[in-house]
Design a protein around this motif. Structure first.
Motif, PDB file in Angstrom:
ATOM      1  N   ILE A  73       0.839  -1.206   0.000  1.00 48.79           N
ATOM      2  CA  ILE A  73       0.000   0.000   0.000  1.00 48.79           C
ATOM      3  C   ILE A  73       0.875   1.257   0.000  1.00 48.79           C
ATOM      4  O   ILE A  73       0.593   2.235  -0.692  1.00 48.79           O
ATOM      5  N   TYR A  74       1.953   1.199   0.777  1.00 53.04           N
ATOM      6  CA  TYR A  74       2.809   2.377   0.928  1.00 53.04           C
ATOM      7  C   TYR A  74       3.724   2.606  -0.277  1.00 53.04           C
ATOM      8  O   TYR A  74       4.182   3.731  -0.525  1.00 53.04           O
ATOM      9  N   ARG A  75       3.941   1.543  -1.075  1.00 55.25           N
ATOM     10  CA  ARG A  75       4.913   1.610  -2.173  1.00 55.25           C
ATOM     11  C   ARG A  75       4.758   2.848  -3.065  1.00 55.25           C
ATOM     12  O   ARG A  75       5.750   3.528  -3.357  1.00 55.25           O
ATOM     13  N   PRO A  76       3.550   3.183  -3.548  1.00 52.25           N
ATOM     14  CA  PRO A  76       3.440   4.347  -4.462  1.00 52.25           C
ATOM     15  C   PRO A  76       3.816   5.675  -3.801  1.00 52.25           C
ATOM     16  O   PRO A  76       4.087   6.655  -4.488  1.00 52.25           O
ATOM     17  N   TYR A  77       3.808   5.700  -2.441  1.00 51.29           N
ATOM     18  CA  TYR A  77       4.034   6.968  -1.730  1.00 51.29           C
ATOM     19  C   TYR A  77       5.436   7.025  -1.121  1.00 51.29           C
ATOM     20  O   TYR A  77       5.816   8.041  -0.546  1.00 51.29           O
ATOM     21  N   ARG A  78       6.170   5.931  -1.259  1.00 51.64           N
ATOM     22  CA  ARG A  78       7.519   5.897  -0.713  1.00 51.64           C
ATOM     23  C   ARG A  78       8.444   6.742  -1.576  1.00 51.64           C
ATOM     24  O   ARG A  78       8.381   6.659  -2.806  1.00 51.64           O
ATOM     25  N   PRO A  79       9.305   7.567  -0.952  1.00 49.31           N
ATOM     26  CA  PRO A  79      10.269   8.347  -1.758  1.00 49.31           C
ATOM     27  C   PRO A  79      11.123   7.396  -2.592  1.00 49.31           C
ATOM     28  O   PRO A  79      11.676   6.425  -2.070  1.00 49.31           O
ATOM     29  N   VAL A  91       1.013   0.339 -12.682  1.00 48.94           N
ATOM     30  CA  VAL A  91       0.576  -1.062 -12.631  1.00 48.94           C
ATOM     31  C   VAL A  91       1.390  -1.824 -11.567  1.00 48.94           C
ATOM     32  O   VAL A  91       0.851  -2.580 -10.764  1.00 48.94           O
ATOM     33  N   ALA A  92       2.698  -1.584 -11.573  1.00 52.51           N
ATOM     34  CA  ALA A  92       3.581  -2.299 -10.651  1.00 52.51           C
ATOM     35  C   ALA A  92       3.384  -1.875  -9.205  1.00 52.51           C
ATOM     36  O   ALA A  92       3.565  -2.679  -8.285  1.00 52.51           O
ATOM     37  N   PRO A 106      -2.736  -2.041 -27.712  1.00 54.00           N
ATOM     38  CA  PRO A 106      -1.502  -2.827 -27.919  1.00 54.00           C
ATOM     39  C   PRO A 106      -0.304  -2.240 -27.174  1.00 54.00           C
ATOM     40  O   PRO A 106       0.544  -2.983 -26.660  1.00 54.00           O
ATOM     41  N   TYR A 107      -0.231  -0.891 -27.145  1.00 53.76           N
ATOM     42  CA  TYR A 107       0.880  -0.246 -26.427  1.00 53.76           C
ATOM     43  C   TYR A 107       0.780  -0.517 -24.918  1.00 53.76           C
ATOM     44  O   TYR A 107       1.783  -0.761 -24.249  1.00 53.76           O
ATOM     45  N   LEU A 108      -0.450  -0.433 -24.390  1.00 54.56           N
ATOM     46  CA  LEU A 108      -0.652  -0.660 -22.958  1.00 54.56           C
ATOM     47  C   LEU A 108      -0.320  -2.110 -22.575  1.00 54.56           C
ATOM     48  O   LEU A 108       0.243  -2.361 -21.508  1.00 54.56           O
ATOM     49  N   ILE A 109      -0.660  -3.056 -23.471  1.00 50.89           N
ATOM     50  CA  ILE A 109      -0.345  -4.468 -23.198  1.00 50.89           C
ATOM     51  C   ILE A 109       1.166  -4.662 -23.105  1.00 50.89           C
ATOM     52  O   ILE A 109       1.677  -5.357 -22.227  1.00 50.89           O
ATOM     53  N   GLU A 110       1.899  -3.998 -24.037  1.00 52.66           N
ATOM     54  CA  GLU A 110       3.361  -4.077 -23.979  1.00 52.66           C
ATOM     55  C   GLU A 110       3.898  -3.477 -22.678  1.00 52.66           C
ATOM     56  O   GLU A 110       4.836  -4.000 -22.070  1.00 52.66           O
ATOM     57  N   ALA A 111       3.274  -2.397 -22.223  1.00 52.21           N
ATOM     58  CA  ALA A 111       3.707  -1.743 -20.983  1.00 52.21           C
ATOM     59  C   ALA A 111       3.427  -2.637 -19.772  1.00 52.21           C
ATOM     60  O   ALA A 111       4.215  -2.674 -18.812  1.00 52.21           O
ATOM     61  N   ILE A 112       2.312  -3.374 -19.811  1.00 49.55           N
ATOM     62  CA  ILE A 112       1.988  -4.317 -18.721  1.00 49.55           C
ATOM     63  C   ILE A 112       3.027  -5.426 -18.673  1.00 49.55           C
ATOM     64  O   ILE A 112       3.485  -5.826 -17.597  1.00 49.55           O
ATOM     65  N   GLN A 113       3.413  -5.924 -19.843  1.00 49.57           N
ATOM     66  CA  GLN A 113       4.455  -6.960 -19.893  1.00 49.57           C
ATOM     67  C   GLN A 113       5.773  -6.434 -19.328  1.00 49.57           C
ATOM     68  O   GLN A 113       6.478  -7.120 -18.589  1.00 49.57           O
ATOM     69  N   ASP A 114       6.084  -5.181 -19.670  1.00 48.77           N
ATOM     70  CA  ASP A 114       7.297  -4.543 -19.145  1.00 48.77           C
ATOM     71  C   ASP A 114       7.193  -4.366 -17.630  1.00 48.77           C
ATOM     72  O   ASP A 114       8.164  -4.605 -16.904  1.00 48.77           O
ATOM     73  N   ALA A 115       6.005  -3.943 -17.153  1.00 49.20           N
ATOM     74  CA  ALA A 115       5.796  -3.742 -15.711  1.00 49.20           C
ATOM     75  C   ALA A 115       6.052  -5.042 -14.951  1.00 49.20           C
ATOM     76  O   ALA A 115       6.703  -5.046 -13.900  1.00 49.20           O
ATOM     77  N   TYR A 116       5.545  -6.141 -15.512  1.00 49.54           N
ATOM     78  CA  TYR A 116       5.743  -7.429 -14.828  1.00 49.54           C
ATOM     79  C   TYR A 116       7.207  -7.854 -14.873  1.00 49.54           C
ATOM     80  O   TYR A 116       7.824  -8.152 -13.838  1.00 49.54           O
ATOM     81  N   ALA A 146       8.103  -8.844 -11.314  1.00 45.63           N
ATOM     82  CA  ALA A 146       8.661 -10.203 -11.190  1.00 45.63           C
ATOM     83  C   ALA A 146       9.880 -10.283 -10.278  1.00 45.63           C
ATOM     84  O   ALA A 146       9.926 -11.158  -9.389  1.00 45.63           O
ATOM     85  N   PRO A 147      10.883  -9.392 -10.435  1.00 45.47           N
ATOM     86  CA  PRO A 147      12.048  -9.508  -9.539  1.00 45.47           C
ATOM     87  C   PRO A 147      11.679  -9.342  -8.067  1.00 45.47           C
ATOM     88  O   PRO A 147      12.181 -10.072  -7.209  1.00 45.47           O
ATOM     89  N   ALA A 148      10.777  -8.377  -7.798  1.00 40.96           N
ATOM     90  CA  ALA A 148      10.380  -8.129  -6.409  1.00 40.96           C
ATOM     91  C   ALA A 148       9.580  -9.300  -5.850  1.00 40.96           C
ATOM     92  O   ALA A 148       9.798  -9.748  -4.722  1.00 40.96           O
ATOM     93  N   VAL A 149       8.630  -9.819  -6.658  1.00 37.49           N
ATOM     94  CA  VAL A 149       7.809 -10.939  -6.205  1.00 37.49           C
ATOM     95  C   VAL A 149       8.664 -12.183  -5.999  1.00 37.49           C
ATOM     96  O   VAL A 149       8.453 -12.948  -5.048  1.00 37.49           O
ATOM     97  N   GLU A 150       9.648 -12.400  -6.862  1.00 38.86           N
ATOM     98  CA  GLU A 150      10.531 -13.556  -6.676  1.00 38.86           C
ATOM     99  C   GLU A 150      11.269 -13.444  -5.344  1.00 38.86           C
ATOM    100  O   GLU A 150      11.384 -14.426  -4.608  1.00 38.86           O
TER     101      GLU A 150
END
Length: 734
Positions: free
Chosen positions: A105-111, A172-173, A273-283, A288-292
């Motif tokens: 929850i705090y992630r988007p507001y963290r410096p 998204v992330a 199509p651009y947003l789908i590519e951005a979602i793939q990039d976000a993951y 992915a690295p953080a979730v792993e």
């Protein structure tokens, strides 16, 4: 505005399936500074007779919830200071169930450090990101071209579009629910993958060179093994996630919908199509690295907790091994080049003699060693020889077995675990105890005393060094130390401590006693002589009323001036105990009088507990405990266990044949089975599948460290020195 503190008692009661009132009173007792052994033994009426494990669970959960609430308040303050707090955000913070959800929850507001998205925002591309998600119709690059600005460093439409997509990808992330769903999906459908860093190199990790297992099925000990292999740079570990399912989930959540319904279809636009590519990039780049890392941390934490549970259970059983009382013991610390150190101790553990012999290679002075040991055995009337199980143990055992055959008197030997003996021998404590002896001589004394009273001797050693458990060096050392300290404290207080013989090490684990006060008790005892009553504890410096309350019931004074001082009856209940005895026609002196013991037991059997408790003004649980203490004054619960296996001859692996039934001692219990000492150099393994004819969830459900068990030889590998054992179909002694 502020975050309201939750009702901790209600939350914990629901989680642990306990009544709210029980938890509430337990919290109050803990907050007043009462110890768990004291609450479990002497405040049963208040807690509804919760046991130590339940009390410990309440204490740990309370600490965790208070830490979580403290972080909630901190997160609320930090977001509120940014003037970004909303009712929805406040509710989400209040409802976060753990620190991971709260941090999401705090992630988007963290410096943040400078990111691709923050750079794009500085270039004024946020409105373009909004257009992509809220409109997105028409020529996307034409729309992006409006944001070309030499002043802001945007040189092309493609660069503007990429910046806007970076902003969208970060949003998204940073979405807390996205993170939570991806983490859950990965844990549910993912797998752990292990590969060799150098496949041609031989190692103990070869089973993990090409290995994959679903996250939901991988056992804790494998997680710790792979972690260790990774730390040693032999293995490369990764998490295989269900990427297609995750991307599908993120698209459903992040792409614009036709309407506000949760299951509404995605609104297809030229921007999609651009947003789908951005979602793939976000993951791939951000989620992915953080979730792993988070998934690995979750797996490791669960595996560590299991390892600590196993270690704690084994340690408790080891500490509570039955003492061998009334025996003169010869302790032998085996060695090769430096010789076997020998110590003889009397029935109380007092050192009578010290010697060094060289019956093992390379010196092989067998006859000289026999003369020295025979003289010591005869001089001090030795009953038992305790041999440490370290280097040269089996050679020394063979020598002792041969010696026993030549002696006219009856004598037996036993193999004693010497794990941690060298740690103790080199410690400051051992130096204070035996300043004129060398390290190996102290070790021989420790081995002898371990047989006489395992608890009193083992408390002198760092619990991590006692040699039971699995992967104890791979877990959180702070958490391990906390849990093992709890175990030692519980074991010491369940047995009780002789106030007039206990060492400072043993006293320091008594409920309420710090190491400083424990040393103060011993100093007081040395200066003023033996304690005659528990009341004298009040004269010890720094031992105030609260400390006396917490400790007194766990301290015993055998042959003192007041019979109840040698029982677990707390001084606060002396009046009730005296009244009960008087009601039954006895005096307090009858408790320790062997001539009156049977008649007192008979009289106690006829007591109506409920009505008598009311008459005496005590609770029913307290009266039951008083009566039990009067039935068995000075009782040591360890003496009801089966004694160690004494031997007179050596067993060789060549003597074994499949199907033989042998008696052995359980030395260690791990997730995959139990190691049993049957008298060989190496312990035999009873695999979990061979512990019983029925399904076994965990080996600790069947066996414990120190158990004396009958086993069948299942397999013998003479070259590797390995023996497979089975307990299936063998009736074990209850």
């Amino acid at each position: 505005m502020a975050i309201a503190a939750p009702d901790f008692a209600q939350v914990i009661g629901g989680e642990l399936q306990l009544r709210r009132g029980q938890v509430e009173k337990t919290i109050a007792l803990l907050d007043e500074g009462n110890t768990i052994p004291f609450i479990a033994r002497y405040r049963k009426e208040m807690t509804g007779e919760l046991d130590e494990n339940q009390l410990r669970a309440i204490q740990e959960r309370l600490t965790a919830l208070r830490n979580l609430h403290s972080r909630r308040e901190e997160v609320f303050r930090l977001i509120d200071e940014q003037e970004k707090m909303t009712p929805e955000l406040e509710a989400a913070i209040q409802q976060a169930k753990n620190l991971t959800e709260l941090e999401d929850i705090y992630r988007p507001y963290r410096p943040k450090r400078k990111t691709r998205a923050s750079v794009a925002r500085e270039k004024g591309l946020e409105p373009l990101a909004l257009w992509l998600t809220q409109d997105g119709r028409g020529d996307v690059l034409e729309q992006a071209a409006q944001y070309i600005s030499e002043e802001k460093g945007v040189s092309s439409a493609e660069e503007a579009l990429q910046g806007a997509l970076d902003i969208f990808a970060e949003e998204v992330a940073d979405d807390a629910e996205n993170r939570k769903r991806v983490r859950e999906l990965t844990l549910k459908q993912g797998a752990i993958v292990s590969k060799a860093a150098a496949p041609s190199v031989e190692s103990v990790y070869e089973a993990y060179y090409e290995y994959e297992e679903p996250l939901g099925k991988v056992p804790p000990h494998r997680i710790l093994a792979m972690n260790r292999g990774e730390r040693e740079e032999i293995l490369k570990i990764s998490i295989k996630a269900p990427v297609d399912d995750i991307l599908s989930l993120l698209q459903k959540r992040a792409l614009p919908k036709k309407d506000d319904r949760p299951d509404a279809a995605v609104s297809q636009t030229e921007a999609t199509p651009y947003l789908i590519e951005a979602i793939q990039d976000a993951y791939k780049r951000l989620i992915a690295p953080a979730v792993e890392r988070e998934v690995r941390a979750i797996l490791t934490e669960k595996a560590e907790e299991q390892a600590i549970v196993v270690f704690s259970g084994n340690l408790r059983q080891l500490l509570l091994q039955p003492p061998v009382r009334g025996k003169v013991v010869m302790g032998v610390d085996p060695a090769y080049r430096t010789g076997c150190k020998v110590a003889v101790v009397d029935e109380t553990g007092k050192v009578l003699d010290i010697a060094v012999t060289y019956p093992t290679p390379p010196q092989n002075k067998v006859e000289e060693a026999k003369k020295i040991l025979t003289a010591l055995i005869t001089k001090h009337a030795v009953n038992v020889i305790a041999i440490g199980n370290g280097t040269a143990s089996r050679e020394t055992e063979q020598f002792i077995a041969d010696l026993i055959k030549e002696l006219p008197q009856e004598i037996v030997y036993v193999i004693v675990s010497e794990a941690g003996a060298s740690v103790y021998s080199a410690s400051k404590l051992a130096g204070e105890e035996f300043p004129n002896l060398d390290v190996a001589e102290r070790s021989a004394i420790s081995i002898a005393r371990r047989l006489q009273d395992p608890l009193a001797e083992l408390v002198k050693i760092d619990p991590k060094s006692v040699g039971v458990g699995q992967y104890q060096h791979d877990v959180s050392q702070k958490r391990l130390e906390e849990q093992l300290a709890y175990v030692v404290e519980s074991a010491v207080n369940s047995v009780g401590v002789d106030l007039n013989t206990a060492s400072p090490s043993l006293l320091s684990y008594v409920s309420g006693l710090s190491s400083t006060v424990a040393k103060g008790i011993v100093t007081f005892r040395e200066k003023n002589g033996k304690f005659k009553t528990r009341k004298q504890l009040s004269d010890v410096p720094r031992l105030g009323p609260k400390t006396f309350e917490q400790a007194a019931g766990f301290l015993r004074i055998p042959n003192g001036g007041y019979s109840l001082d040698n029982t677990p009856i707390h001084p606060e209940s002396y009046k009730a105990a005296e009244s009960l005895l008087q009601k039954l026609g006895f005096t307090v002196d009858a408790v320790n009088d062997p001539h009156q013991r049977e008649s007192l037991k008979q009289a106690l059997q006829n007591v109506d507990v409920n009505s008598t408790a009311e008459q005496l003004g005590v609770g029913v649980p307290t009266l039951r405990d008083i009566m039990e203490a009067l039935r068995k004054p000075g009782r040591d619960p360890r003496e009801e266990l089966e004694p160690p296996v004494f031997r007179t001859d050596v067993l060789k692996i060549e003597d074994l044949a499949e199907g033989m039934i042998l008696k052995g001692t359980v030395r260690n219990v791990v997730d995959f089975g139990a190691f049993v000492d049957i008298g060989l150099k190496n312990d035999g393994l009873v695999h979990i599948s061979e512990l019983s004819g029925r399904y076994v969830r965990h080996p600790m459900d069947v066996v414990s460290v120190g158990d004396i068990v009958d086993v069948r030889v299942k397999s013998v590998d003479v070259n590797k020195g390995r023996v497979g054992l089975s307990m299936k179909g063998i009736q074990q002694k209850a």
